[in-house]
Every structure is written in structure tokens, then in C-alpha cells.
Write a protein that holds these residues in place. Sequence first.
Motif, mmCIF file in Angstrom:
data_model
loop_
_atom_site.group_PDB
_atom_site.id
_atom_site.type_symbol
_atom_site.label_atom_id
_atom_site.label_comp_id
_atom_site.label_asym_id
_atom_site.label_seq_id
_atom_site.Cartn_x
_atom_site.Cartn_y
_atom_site.Cartn_z
ATOM 1 N N HIS A 45 -22.836 111.577 47.992
ATOM 2 C CA HIS A 45 -24.190 111.201 48.389
ATOM 3 C C HIS A 45 -25.242 111.867 47.509
ATOM 4 O O HIS A 45 -26.300 111.279 47.253
ATOM 5 C CB HIS A 45 -24.427 111.555 49.861
ATOM 6 N N THR A 80 -25.980 109.845 44.479
ATOM 7 C CA THR A 80 -26.932 108.764 44.745
ATOM 8 C C THR A 80 -28.354 109.292 44.742
ATOM 9 O O THR A 80 -29.275 108.647 44.217
ATOM 10 C CB THR A 80 -26.627 108.101 46.100
ATOM 11 N N THR A 119 -31.079 104.018 49.094
ATOM 12 C CA THR A 119 -30.352 105.284 49.250
ATOM 13 C C THR A 119 -29.926 105.470 50.699
ATOM 14 O O THR A 119 -28.794 105.900 50.987
ATOM 15 C CB THR A 119 -31.234 106.455 48.797
ATOM 16 N N SER A 137 -27.051 103.289 51.369
ATOM 17 C CA SER A 137 -25.816 103.838 50.811
ATOM 18 C C SER A 137 -25.168 104.835 51.760
ATOM 19 O O SER A 137 -23.941 104.864 51.900
ATOM 20 C CB SER A 137 -26.114 104.509 49.465
ATOM 21 N N LYS A 183 -22.109 102.325 48.649
ATOM 22 C CA LYS A 183 -22.739 101.763 47.454
ATOM 23 C C LYS A 183 -22.211 100.372 47.115
ATOM 24 O O LYS A 183 -22.950 99.521 46.630
ATOM 25 C CB LYS A 183 -22.503 102.704 46.266
ATOM 26 N N LEU A 229 -29.639 101.388 40.931
ATOM 27 C CA LEU A 229 -29.253 102.587 41.667
ATOM 28 C C LEU A 229 -27.754 102.638 41.932
ATOM 29 O O LEU A 229 -27.094 103.645 41.634
ATOM 30 C CB LEU A 229 -30.016 102.641 42.994
ATOM 31 N N PHE A 230 -27.194 101.572 42.472
ATOM 32 C CA PHE A 230 -25.800 101.607 42.871
ATOM 33 C C PHE A 230 -24.858 101.639 41.669
ATOM 34 O O PHE A 230 -23.921 102.425 41.628
ATOM 35 C CB PHE A 230 -25.484 100.406 43.772
ATOM 36 N N SER A 253 -25.038 105.102 39.870
ATOM 37 C CA SER A 253 -24.532 106.222 40.672
ATOM 38 C C SER A 253 -23.040 106.100 40.948
ATOM 39 O O SER A 253 -22.404 107.072 41.379
ATOM 40 C CB SER A 253 -25.302 106.319 41.987
ATOM 41 N N ASP A 286 -15.154 102.969 46.401
ATOM 42 C CA ASP A 286 -16.334 103.395 47.144
ATOM 43 C C ASP A 286 -15.987 104.256 48.340
ATOM 44 O O ASP A 286 -15.139 103.915 49.178
ATOM 45 C CB ASP A 286 -17.104 102.161 47.623
#
Length: 450
Positions: A149, A152, A294, A297, A302, A351-352, A355, A447
Motif C-alpha cells: 500500500h 501506491t 488510492t 486500491s 490495484k 497510478l495503478f 505502482s 495483485d
Amino acid sequence: MTPRTTATARARAGRGALSAYAAGSVGMGIWVTVPGLLLLYFLTDVLGVPAFLAGLTLLLPKVVDIVVHPLLGSRSDREARRFGHRRRMMRTGVLLGGAMVAMFCVPPALTGGPAAIWVGCWFVVGNLLFAGFQVPYLTTASDLLVDYHERTRVFMFRVLCLTVGLLGAGVAAPALTSAGGRGDYTRMALLLATVMVVTSLVALVGVRRLTDECGVRVPDEAAGHSTLSDLRLAWQDRNYRALVLSYLFTGTTTHLFLAALPYFTEYVFESTGLTSILMGLFLAPAIFAGPLWTAWSRRFGKQRGLLLSQAVFATGSLALLLGAVLDGAPGVAVTAVVVMAMGIAFAGLQLFAFSMVPDVVAAAEAAGSSKAGAYTGVWTATEATGTAVGPYLYSAALALGGFVSSTSDEHVTQPGSAMTALLVGFTVVPAALMATALWFQRRYTLDGVA
């Protein structure tokens, strides 16, 4: 600094260090946006370069990137083992602003083919400088001793700053060049290049602070000795392979969107000023979407967020057809709403995907191999490929449709076939590309376990 090398420690980065580190993404966003948004249009409608040649001018320099990025990834691993950090290579990023100015400062006597050669050569130089900064900069996030986390969270800060760079450049660059003269493009490049230099210097400080606070993992002894060996290891990683192939089509789609937008606003809505407005609507929601994605997530993971973002972007690409059909004020209104939805999805795509790269690296380390630079080198080479292939595909669609290029002091009427190609290339093609990205992403199974 003596780096911590155990993966058991799990730190939480301070906001100051994260903000300074993420500042580097402002300059990165400018470099990605300005050539992606304006360079194809600059070539065809300001310098009089034929559409097919203009596409090659953007594509061929990226061939160099495909080779260089993995080499820099391996070299970055060697430097990380030797010095305990990757900052030495990042210093080349300070020179990137000069390359952008030169790229848009084309001598007045050059038009057509000679102008394309000038732009293409400086594009190569700029891409090499960008790679020297980008590879170690992004690899830093994979080096940090943080958990699933927190990775992320690190990239949330980066995506916020990246969006600021994208938004600032996406709005300012078209506005500063709306008059269409060569001098306007030079002044625009000078202004944005100054921002790039300042943010790259701040990022160098931020990388140092971030690695001091969180500690880093050092690449294993085998990393960096053979680029081919590093590439083979990365490609054999099934989850990484799925992620990379998915991002190849994602990047191709988003950069096709950027390259096509100025044509869409000028030839469908007959308003060059609308480019800045739509770019603002595309990127402004991304600033607020980062923290929301976020939070998503943390609850759903993600992978689900990335698949949803890809689906929304593909659907939005097709929905842009409705805006073109309606035309006038209703068409602009529909297009604006769709573009905003696509902007929210764009934040998730960034973002995903980014990360998840450290997640794959952490899983590889747990299996006995730590070659973060090699993984990042392949990743950034994939990103560079997408930035080139997207505009090239759109330029190819224009060329097939018989699009007529012009210089800044000319105005031409495009044939019906060119208008059809312009529209299909902006809607149907990116929808198909993003659907392919989603297909590859569904093969990712890591994931939540790194």
C-alpha cells in the motif's frame, strides 16, 4: 549512505520527501505532453511536413529509446550497487530543457523534409536525456523498503505532480502557440523548459531524502553485468510480461489521444482554442482522482482499478463519436463530459500501472532476484514505444485518408476521406487498442500478494 538491504523493514515516507521526489514528475509530464500533443501538428501544419513523414519523424527516434532504456536500466543497477544510489545518471535531466527549446526553434529557412530532420535529431537528443533521468528516477520507487500500500502512496504523490505537469503543459502549450507562428513555439518551449530544469533539481534532493528515510534494497550481484541476461529475466516473469504488454497498448492509446486532439478540435469544431480547454478538462479531474483511486486500491486492489480505468477509457473513446455527430455547442458539451470521464480513468491508468511495477520487483526479490533497474529499463522502453507508436498510427490514418499538410501561413480544406480518417483514428482506433490492453492485463495474477 550505507543502504539497508533487508526486505523485512517497512517504512513510511514523509510528505516532504515524497513531494520533493514527486516534483521530478512535473518536468517529466511537460516532456511527455508537449511533443505528444503538439509535435505532430507542428510538423504538418506549421512546418509543412507531409503526414506520413511527420509520423516517421516521431517514430524513428523512439527506436533508439527501445535499445537505450534497457542498457540504462542495467547501468543504473551497477551504479546502485557501487554507490548505494542512482542519482548520478539523473543529473542528465537538467539538460533536457535545452533540447526541447532547440527542437521547437527550427531555422526559418527549413520547411518540409529538412525541417523534419532538424526536429527528429533534437527529438533523439531530448529522448536520450529524458531516459537518463527517467530510468533511475522511477527505479527509486522499486528500491524503497516499503509495503504494497505504501508503494501506491508513493506513486499517488508522483501521479499528482505528473498530472500538474501534464495539465500545465497541456493547457499552456496550446494557448501559447494558438497564433500558430514559429516564434510562438520557441517562446512556449523556453518557458516550459525553465520549469523542467527547476523541477529536476528539486527531484534530485527528493530522491536523496526519500531513500534516506525509507532505506533501499540493493540489486543482487548478477544485476547489471549483462543487459541481455537482465532482459531475459524480466521477460520470463509472467506477471511482469502481462503488465508490460498491457501498458504498451495503454501508452499507445493515450498518446494517440494527445496527438489527435488538436486535429479534432480544429477540423471538427473549427476551434484551435478548444484544445487547451479540453486538455484542462481531461487532466484537472486527474488531480482529485489520484487520492480516490488510492482509496479504491486499499479496498479492492490495484488490478481491479486498472481494469476499470481501461474499460472507461475505451468506452469514452467510442463515445467521442457522439460529440462529433452532434456538432456545434451540443457536440462540444458532450465531448467535454466524455473527456472529463476519460481524464479520471487516465489517472487510474497511471497510478495503478506504475505502482504495480514495484510489486513485481518485490515478488522477484522474494524469489531470489533483485534487478529493479532492468525491470524499469524495459518498462520505460515500453512507455517510449507507446509515445511514438500512438502518434505514428494517427499520422498513418491521416495519410491513408489523404490529409493535406500546410505551413502556418496557409489554410487548406481537407477532403472528406481525410475527415473520416481523422475521426476514426481518434475514436475507433484507440478504443480497439485499449481493449487489447485490457485483454493482456487480465492475465496479471500478482495483485495483493507482494
